[in-house]
Design an enzyme around this catalytic site. Structure first.
Site, PDB file in Angstrom:
ATOM      1  N   CYS A  43      14.384   4.819  12.390  1.00 36.93           N
ATOM      2  CA  CYS A  43      13.116   4.080  12.343  1.00 36.93           C
ATOM      3  C   CYS A  43      12.053   4.749  13.208  1.00 36.93           C
ATOM      4  O   CYS A  43      10.926   4.964  12.777  1.00 36.93           O
ATOM      5  CB  CYS A  43      13.343   2.634  12.799  1.00 36.93           C
ATOM      6  SG  CYS A  43      11.825   1.701  12.889  1.00 36.93           S
ATOM      7  N   CYS A  48      10.221   4.322   9.812  1.00 41.30           N
ATOM      8  CA  CYS A  48       9.107   3.360   9.912  1.00 41.30           C
ATOM      9  C   CYS A  48       7.908   3.858  10.724  1.00 41.30           C
ATOM     10  O   CYS A  48       6.767   3.755  10.259  1.00 41.30           O
ATOM     11  CB  CYS A  48       9.589   2.061  10.572  1.00 41.30           C
ATOM     12  SG  CYS A  48      11.286   1.614  10.242  1.00 41.30           S
ATOM     13  N   LYS A  51       6.198   7.181   9.381  1.00 40.87           N
ATOM     14  CA  LYS A  51       5.676   6.823   8.056  1.00 40.87           C
ATOM     15  C   LYS A  51       4.411   5.986   8.193  1.00 40.87           C
ATOM     16  O   LYS A  51       3.392   6.267   7.573  1.00 40.87           O
ATOM     17  CB  LYS A  51       6.775   6.068   7.295  1.00 40.87           C
ATOM     18  CG  LYS A  51       6.439   5.500   5.934  1.00 40.87           C
ATOM     19  CD  LYS A  51       5.825   4.145   5.918  1.00 40.87           C
ATOM     20  CE  LYS A  51       6.485   3.055   6.704  1.00 40.87           C
ATOM     21  NZ  LYS A  51       7.675   2.449   6.146  1.00 40.87           N
ATOM     22  N   TYR A 182      11.304   1.537  -1.841  1.00 38.65           N
ATOM     23  CA  TYR A 182      10.391   1.482  -0.688  1.00 38.65           C
ATOM     24  C   TYR A 182       9.824   2.862  -0.358  1.00 38.65           C
ATOM     25  O   TYR A 182       8.615   3.051  -0.236  1.00 38.65           O
ATOM     26  CB  TYR A 182      11.161   1.026   0.557  1.00 38.65           C
ATOM     27  CG  TYR A 182      11.491  -0.420   0.696  1.00 38.65           C
ATOM     28  CD1 TYR A 182      12.488  -1.021  -0.051  1.00 38.65           C
ATOM     29  CD2 TYR A 182      10.825  -1.209   1.631  1.00 38.65           C
ATOM     30  CE1 TYR A 182      12.818  -2.361   0.123  1.00 38.65           C
ATOM     31  CE2 TYR A 182      11.147  -2.543   1.821  1.00 38.65           C
ATOM     32  CZ  TYR A 182      12.151  -3.120   1.059  1.00 38.65           C
ATOM     33  OH  TYR A 182      12.475  -4.438   1.234  1.00 38.65           O
ATOM     34  N   GLU A 186       5.889   4.304  -0.858  1.00 41.78           N
ATOM     35  CA  GLU A 186       5.143   4.499   0.394  1.00 41.78           C
ATOM     36  C   GLU A 186       4.643   5.941   0.503  1.00 41.78           C
ATOM     37  O   GLU A 186       3.477   6.195   0.829  1.00 41.78           O
ATOM     38  CB  GLU A 186       6.021   4.145   1.597  1.00 41.78           C
ATOM     39  CG  GLU A 186       6.284   2.633   1.702  1.00 41.78           C
ATOM     40  CD  GLU A 186       7.155   2.229   2.880  1.00 41.78           C
ATOM     41  OE1 GLU A 186       7.813   3.098   3.474  1.00 41.78           O
ATOM     42  OE2 GLU A 186       7.187   1.032   3.209  1.00 41.78           O
ATOM     43  N   HIS A 440     -11.402 -19.465   7.268  1.00 45.67           N
ATOM     44  CA  HIS A 440     -12.375 -19.012   6.275  1.00 45.67           C
ATOM     45  C   HIS A 440     -13.425 -18.093   6.888  1.00 45.67           C
ATOM     46  O   HIS A 440     -13.873 -18.373   7.991  1.00 45.67           O
ATOM     47  CB  HIS A 440     -13.062 -20.240   5.667  1.00 45.67           C
ATOM     48  CG  HIS A 440     -13.951 -19.902   4.536  1.00 45.67           C
ATOM     49  ND1 HIS A 440     -13.477 -19.527   3.302  1.00 45.67           N
ATOM     50  CD2 HIS A 440     -15.310 -19.855   4.468  1.00 45.67           C
ATOM     51  CE1 HIS A 440     -14.505 -19.283   2.509  1.00 45.67           C
ATOM     52  NE2 HIS A 440     -15.622 -19.464   3.190  1.00 45.67           N
ATOM     53  N   GLU A 445      -6.100 -17.615   3.711  1.00 46.70           N
ATOM     54  CA  GLU A 445      -6.335 -19.040   3.408  1.00 46.70           C
ATOM     55  C   GLU A 445      -5.898 -19.405   1.991  1.00 46.70           C
ATOM     56  O   GLU A 445      -5.642 -20.566   1.694  1.00 46.70           O
ATOM     57  CB  GLU A 445      -7.799 -19.427   3.631  1.00 46.70           C
ATOM     58  CG  GLU A 445      -8.764 -18.787   2.655  1.00 46.70           C
ATOM     59  CD  GLU A 445     -10.224 -19.210   2.889  1.00 46.70           C
ATOM     60  OE1 GLU A 445     -10.460 -20.389   3.160  1.00 46.70           O
ATOM     61  OE2 GLU A 445     -11.103 -18.327   2.804  1.00 46.70           O
TER      62      GLU A 445
HETATM   63  P1  NDP Z   1      15.698   2.004  -2.539  1.00 46.49           P
HETATM   64  O1  NDP Z   1      17.064   1.496  -2.696  1.00 46.49           O
HETATM   65  O2  NDP Z   1      14.612   1.078  -2.118  1.00 46.49           O
HETATM   66  O3  NDP Z   1      15.240   2.716  -3.894  1.00 46.49           O
HETATM   67  C1  NDP Z   1      16.017   3.700  -4.490  1.00 46.49           C
HETATM   68  C2  NDP Z   1      15.303   4.239  -5.703  1.00 46.49           C
HETATM   69  O4  NDP Z   1      16.068   5.311  -6.216  1.00 46.49           O
HETATM   70  C3  NDP Z   1      15.144   3.214  -6.812  1.00 46.49           C
HETATM   71  O5  NDP Z   1      13.943   3.439  -7.479  1.00 46.49           O
HETATM   72  C4  NDP Z   1      16.338   3.535  -7.716  1.00 46.49           C
HETATM   73  O6  NDP Z   1      16.127   3.226  -9.065  1.00 46.49           O
HETATM   74  C5  NDP Z   1      16.389   5.059  -7.580  1.00 46.49           C
HETATM   75  N1  NDP Z   1      17.705   5.611  -7.878  1.00 46.49           N
HETATM   76  C6  NDP Z   1      18.868   5.310  -7.265  1.00 46.49           C
HETATM   77  N2  NDP Z   1      19.875   6.049  -7.817  1.00 46.49           N
HETATM   78  C7  NDP Z   1      19.315   6.800  -8.779  1.00 46.49           C
HETATM   79  C8  NDP Z   1      19.831   7.753  -9.706  1.00 46.49           C
HETATM   80  N3  NDP Z   1      21.125   8.066  -9.730  1.00 46.49           N
HETATM   81  N4  NDP Z   1      18.978   8.342 -10.562  1.00 46.49           N
HETATM   82  C9  NDP Z   1      17.667   8.026 -10.546  1.00 46.49           C
HETATM   83  N5  NDP Z   1      17.114   7.145  -9.699  1.00 46.49           N
HETATM   84  C10 NDP Z   1      17.932   6.532  -8.819  1.00 46.49           C
HETATM   85  O7  NDP Z   1      15.863   3.231  -1.552  1.00 46.49           O
HETATM   86  P2  NDP Z   1      14.851   4.000  -0.611  1.00 46.49           P
HETATM   87  O8  NDP Z   1      15.465   5.339  -0.456  1.00 46.49           O
HETATM   88  O9  NDP Z   1      13.444   3.915  -1.083  1.00 46.49           O
HETATM   89  O10 NDP Z   1      14.946   3.185   0.746  1.00 46.49           O
HETATM   90  C11 NDP Z   1      16.222   2.921   1.323  1.00 46.49           C
HETATM   91  C12 NDP Z   1      16.173   1.641   2.121  1.00 46.49           C
HETATM   92  O11 NDP Z   1      15.480   1.872   3.325  1.00 46.49           O
HETATM   93  C13 NDP Z   1      15.427   0.489   1.451  1.00 46.49           C
HETATM   94  O12 NDP Z   1      16.231  -0.226   0.561  1.00 46.49           O
HETATM   95  C14 NDP Z   1      14.978  -0.322   2.627  1.00 46.49           C
HETATM   96  O13 NDP Z   1      16.003  -1.229   2.950  1.00 46.49           O
HETATM   97  C15 NDP Z   1      14.806   0.701   3.727  1.00 46.49           C
HETATM   98  N6  NDP Z   1      13.380   1.001   3.922  1.00 46.49           N
HETATM   99  C16 NDP Z   1      12.560   0.000   4.337  1.00 46.49           C
HETATM  100  C17 NDP Z   1      11.215   0.237   4.516  1.00 46.49           C
HETATM  101  C18 NDP Z   1      10.331  -0.880   4.946  1.00 46.49           C
HETATM  102  O14 NDP Z   1      10.836  -1.871   5.453  1.00 46.49           O
HETATM  103  N7  NDP Z   1       9.016  -0.764   4.758  1.00 46.49           N
HETATM  104  C19 NDP Z   1      10.619   1.551   4.279  1.00 46.49           C
HETATM  105  C20 NDP Z   1      11.563   2.519   3.822  1.00 46.49           C
HETATM  106  C21 NDP Z   1      12.892   2.250   3.660  1.00 46.49           C
HETATM  107  P3  NDP Z   1      16.409   1.763  -9.667  1.00 46.49           P
HETATM  108  O15 NDP Z   1      15.380   0.845  -9.103  1.00 46.49           O
HETATM  109  O16 NDP Z   1      16.271   1.981 -11.130  1.00 46.49           O
HETATM  110  O17 NDP Z   1      17.803   1.404  -9.247  1.00 46.49           O
END
Ligand code: NDP
Length: 452
Positions: A43, A48, A51, A182, A186, A440, A445
């Site tokens: 993080c 976080c 980023k 996510y 982002e 407001h 709101e």
């Molecule tokens: P996510 O799980 O959010 O997203 C993964 C993405 O990869 C999805 O779009 C998924 O598609 C795609 N994907 C997974 N496997 C494949 C595959 N084999 N082929 C093609 N596409 C694939 O993971 P992130 O890496 O973005 O983030 C990891 C975690 O980190 C998050 O879940 C979150 O908990 C945490 N995080 C939190 C943040 C915040 O609080 N602001 C910021 C960044 C990370 P599909 O949707 O179709 O499954």
């Protein structure tokens, strides 16, 4: 005298591990923290914090355009990415030092090195100088975090992960980001804000699977309006290097060429080389460390928190788990983490924040629910000329009249939803929202003036 070298050895000095160690030490426990990389963790050093700094930086292009709408004259407005990255890294060095001091000043020992669990009460550590030591502890906490993972296809080695994307010393002219979770949305916002020709490639029809469908649709529209090219319902079949460029072959037989390709296709628990399988710690299908409600593994003296358990992979959850563990095990305080109504935010542009369930979740769970919606152009955007709109939704359980979900896409959504999360956690009814006087003029709101 204890027969162990320590009361607690924590593997990993990220946000969760550090909180565990500090709170345990505050109750008088003798604690060692082992960290192979720099103290601070994902993080603070690779997630976080850097980023969000880059999200802030990337928003100035739109803010300048807004300023022009408000009749400011802005000339020669340019960014210097290289200098920004160096400045960001300096800030991360400062935060790393703060983490080291937090650990040491709370009375814990800190060893730089990679820890491997060799038994229910033993950890071997390969230190920076390659010397190996073995230490014993009454309890061991695994707080090793997670790491990015890419699907298998030819040329996937050309993709950079988010760690590398945060450290690019030069801005590419074009980038394709694979995934729509996510991290993908982002980073798409960051690079697009800096004027990079940005492409988002993903297999679903809309980004952010699992989020409210109107919020997802709104994000898709906004990202396209801001200039991001969306390639949905496709996967990448191959990436080829062509000089300075990369040719991406898609499953629909189309291709595109970009300078940089980033993979954001999910993260996996970081369990390799921890010795877990050797000593018989049970792992799940994705390699996650399986734990009970006490964050305890099948071996009584070994515990795990945070991303390595793959439950809710958010920093504040890991911190809460570590704090509760230390309270229970060393402070004799019966404290547990509540995993219901955990709010979260996605720092896409516009940003999204949510708490509770979606209408689709309610239908799946057989809950009779009503959704309330407000979609509007924020006051600021009337004069700025910015066409971005805001969407807010409440989901109300028809039987109990409790507000069971709040969803927002628009400026300051994280700041607004944090407060709404308290109301939802406290079980507020729709009538409580209705009887609350709005502030407001504000966007917030709208949450207390929604009518069906
Ligand atoms: P996510 O799980 O959010 O997203 C993964 C993405 O990869 C999805 O779009 C998924 O598609 C795609 N994907 C997974 N496997 C494949 C595959 N084999 N082929 C093609 N596409 C694939 O993971 P992130 O890496 O973005 O983030 C990891 C975690 O980190 C998050 O879940 C979150 O908990 C945490 N995080 C939190 C943040 C915040 O609080 N602001 C910021 C960044 C990370 P599909 O949707 O179709 O499954």
């Amino acid at each position: 005298m204890s027969k162990f070298d320590y009361d607690l050895i924590v593997i990993g000095a990220g946000s969760g591990g550090t909180r565990t160690a500090r709170i345990a030490a505050s109750y008088g426990a003798k604690v060692l923290v082992v960290e192979g990389d720099r103290a601070g963790g994902t993080c603070v050093l690779r997630g976080c914090v850097p980023k969000k700094l880059l999200v802030y930086a990337s928003q100035f292009s739109e803010q300048v355009s807004d300023a022009e709408g408000f009749c400011w004259q802005v000339s020669n407005f340019q960014s210097n990415w290289h200098e920004l990255i160096l400045k960001k890294n300096k800030e991360l060095d400062r935060l790393h030092e703060i983490y080291v001091n937090l650990i040491k000043n709370s009375g814990c020992h800190l060893i730089s090195g990679w820890g491997k669990i060799t038994g229910p009460n033993t950890v071997s550590i390969i230190k920076e100088d390659n010397k190996k030591i073995e230490l014993s502890s009454q309890k061991i906490m695994i707080a090793a975090g997670g790491e990015s993972s890419f699907p298998n296809f030819e040329g996937n080695n050309y993709m950079i992960n988010s760690d590398k994307a945060l450290d690019l010393l030069e801005l590419p002219d074009s980038i394709a980001i694979y995934g729509s979770g996510y991290i993908a949305v982002e980073f798409a916002g960051i690079f697009n804000g800096f004027g990079v020709d940005t492409h988002l490639i993903f297999r679903a029809d809309m980004a952010l699977r699992g989020f409210d469908k109107d919020i997802r649709q709104h994000l898709m529209t906004s990202m396209e309006q801001k200039g991001i090219t969306i390639h949905n319902k496709v996967t990448i079949s191959k990436i080829e290097e062509k000089g300075q460029m990369h040719k991406i072959h898609l499953s629909n037989n189309k291709s595109l060429s970009v300078e940089t390709v980033m993979g954001a296709t999910g993260r996996l628990p970081k369990v390799s080389n921890l010795g877990l399988e050797e000593i018989g710690v049970h792992l799940g299908k994705r390699g996650e460390v399986l734990v009970n409600n006490f964050n305890q593994t099948n071996i009584n003296s070994i515990f795990a928190i945070g991303d390595v358990t793959d439950k809710i992979t958010l920093t504040p959850v890991a911190i809460a788990e570590g704090h509760s563990f230390a309270d229970r095990e060393f402070g004799k305080i019966n404290r547990y983490v509540s995993y219901s109504n955990v709010p979260s935010a996605v720092f896409s542009q516009p940003s999204i924040a949510v708490v509770g369930i979606t209408y689709e979740d309610a239908v799946k769970k057989g809950i009779k629910a009503r959704e309330y919606k407000s979609e509007f152009r924020a006051l600021k955007n009337t004069i700025s000329g910015n066409i971005e709109r805001t969407l807010m939704k409440l989901i109300v359980d028809d039987n109990s009249q409790k507000v069971v979900g709040a969803h927002m896409i628009g400026p300051d959504s994280a700041e607004i939803i944090q407060g709404i999360a308290i109301a939802i956690k406290a079980g507020a009814l729709k009538s409580d929202f209705d009887s609350t006087i709005g502030i407001h003029p504000s966007a917030a709101e709208e949450f207390v003036t929604m009518r069906s």
